[in-house]
Design a protein around this motif. Structure first.
Motif, mmCIF file in Angstrom:
data_model
loop_
_atom_site.group_PDB
_atom_site.id
_atom_site.type_symbol
_atom_site.label_atom_id
_atom_site.label_comp_id
_atom_site.label_asym_id
_atom_site.label_seq_id
_atom_site.Cartn_x
_atom_site.Cartn_y
_atom_site.Cartn_z
ATOM 1 N N SER A 1 35.991 66.713 -1.464
ATOM 2 C CA SER A 1 36.557 65.777 -0.485
ATOM 3 C C SER A 1 35.462 65.072 0.300
ATOM 4 O O SER A 1 35.579 63.887 0.624
ATOM 5 C CB SER A 1 37.476 66.504 0.491
ATOM 6 N N TYR A 2 34.400 65.797 0.631
ATOM 7 C CA TYR A 2 33.288 65.175 1.355
ATOM 8 C C TYR A 2 32.438 64.327 0.411
ATOM 9 O O TYR A 2 32.013 63.233 0.763
ATOM 10 C CB TYR A 2 32.414 66.251 2.003
ATOM 11 N N ALA A 3 32.172 64.869 -0.778
ATOM 12 C CA ALA A 3 31.229 64.218 -1.694
ATOM 13 C C ALA A 3 31.708 62.833 -2.138
ATOM 14 O O ALA A 3 30.911 61.907 -2.236
ATOM 15 C CB ALA A 3 30.964 65.100 -2.905
ATOM 16 N N VAL A 4 33.000 62.693 -2.406
ATOM 17 C CA VAL A 4 33.461 61.386 -2.903
ATOM 18 C C VAL A 4 33.310 60.286 -1.858
ATOM 19 O O VAL A 4 33.194 59.117 -2.203
ATOM 20 C CB VAL A 4 34.937 61.409 -3.400
ATOM 21 N N PHE A 5 33.304 60.665 -0.576
ATOM 22 C CA PHE A 5 33.157 59.650 0.471
ATOM 23 C C PHE A 5 31.733 59.602 1.040
ATOM 24 O O PHE A 5 31.420 58.724 1.839
ATOM 25 C CB PHE A 5 34.159 59.890 1.600
ATOM 26 N N ASP A 6 30.895 60.557 0.675
ATOM 27 C CA ASP A 6 29.546 60.605 1.234
ATOM 28 C C ASP A 6 28.609 61.260 0.228
ATOM 29 O O ASP A 6 28.132 62.379 0.421
ATOM 30 C CB ASP A 6 29.554 61.373 2.562
ATOM 31 N N LEU A 7 28.332 60.529 -0.847
ATOM 32 C CA LEU A 7 27.513 61.062 -1.937
ATOM 33 C C LEU A 7 26.086 61.307 -1.470
ATOM 34 O O LEU A 7 25.386 62.180 -1.984
ATOM 35 C CB LEU A 7 27.517 60.082 -3.123
#
Lengths: 208, 208
Positions: A168-174
């Motif tokens: 959930s975090y990675a897709v919006f903040d790679l």
């Protein structure tokens, strides 16, 4: 190709295209018309396969789940010592196709508030993956790679929650969550499954 | 009460009401009209405080963040040995108010795909909490409760991802994630911060 198989393949292709559009523009910004345009077809062709937008959305969600399932089915079985980690890698957004799958799923998180049908699809996706992880951790326990006092289901549940949070975090903040960091985080969690479980909080089981 | 403070309080009350409506019905199913009806006011009163629906949605999101912040600000400081766990408890959906906050945030996950403004609000919420957790873990490291070889920021990032995953599942499946299980899962993660970090994966840092 027989007509029925051809029709199924065409429907699946449109669902996958819808999933990509949702992942890119959000579920609110897709219409039968925009889907038809992206498919290079008429709206009539789309409505031949899907009765309405709700059917398109559900098919897109399912198409993403199917893609994840295909990756999982290509993995080595429960005997493989990397199985637990590989099950996580199969769904972490480590590359663009997996990132697209997550964006499609996350596009419907809000919908689950008001649409029991979407909430049910999400619960089923989670339950399916949890079951695979539980079996893999149980096998690792039998093989001595996971501590015998640990509960496979509890660990699978926690590991899956971690994967969900990381994704959930990675897709919006790679930038904050590059692929290596995603892997290291999940790997560290899996590594500590070899250690005994944390001592019980007094009364925690009795109270649940 | 001076008129300005009164107006601020009224605006905040409406934003909180909007947050509850979003958590219950989803962001798509709220309008200036339905918000006015729920507030027992006219639409004119609502538009006195908010120019349009987008402003209402953002204010509702921020109101939920403010509620979480108020809970965090009531906590004991970094010297308290429970601080790391308490920071997690402050945002886990362990009761209805915290569950409502999560539903409001999750209602906008899909919007972050197409609206950079919402994506930014989410990143900021996460970054703020990560900073608090990093500081608390650093303090616990200095006090000898967290292993000296661990990286406080890495651990904060992973712990927050776990909290996000647990919360995302719990709000939609409380049966699978009762409060005690949420706490036990996070507690087990925090407990293993006393142990050395997992050995590096060969080449993992070089590749990042």
């Amino acid at each position: 190709m027989p007509a029925r198989i051809d029709a199924d393949a065409r429907r699946r292709d449109i669902a996958r295209l819808a999933a990509r559009l949702i992942a890119t523009h959000g579920a609110d910004n897709i219409s039968l018309r925009s889907l038809a345009a992206a498919a290079g077809a008429s709206t009539t062709v789309i409505t031949h396969y899907f009765a309405n937008k709700a059917e398109v959305l559900e098919a897109a969600y399912r198409a993403s789940v199917d893609q994840a399932r295909e990756r999982v089915e290509a993995l080595p079985g429960d005997d493989d010592p990397r199985r637990v980690l590989l099950l996580c890698e199969a769904v972490l957004p480590l590359d663009e196709p997996r990132r697209m799958n997550w964006l499609t799923w996350l596009a419907f998180v809000g919908a689950a508030i008001s649409e029991p049908r979407m909430a049910e699809l999400q619960r089923r996706r989670v339950a399916g993956h949890r079951e695979l992880l539980t079996r893999a951790i149980s096998a690792a326990k039998r093989a001595g790679r996971v501590h015998p006092d640990r509960d496979a289901l509890d660990d699978a549940r926690a590991l899956l929650a971690l994967v969900h949070g990381v994704a959930s975090y990675a897709v919006f903040d790679l930038e904050d969550w590059p692929a290596d960091r995603q892997l290291d985080t999940v790997r560290a969690f899996v590594a500590q499954l070899a250690t005994p479980p944390a001592p019980e909080r007094p009364g925690s089981k009795a109270a649940s």
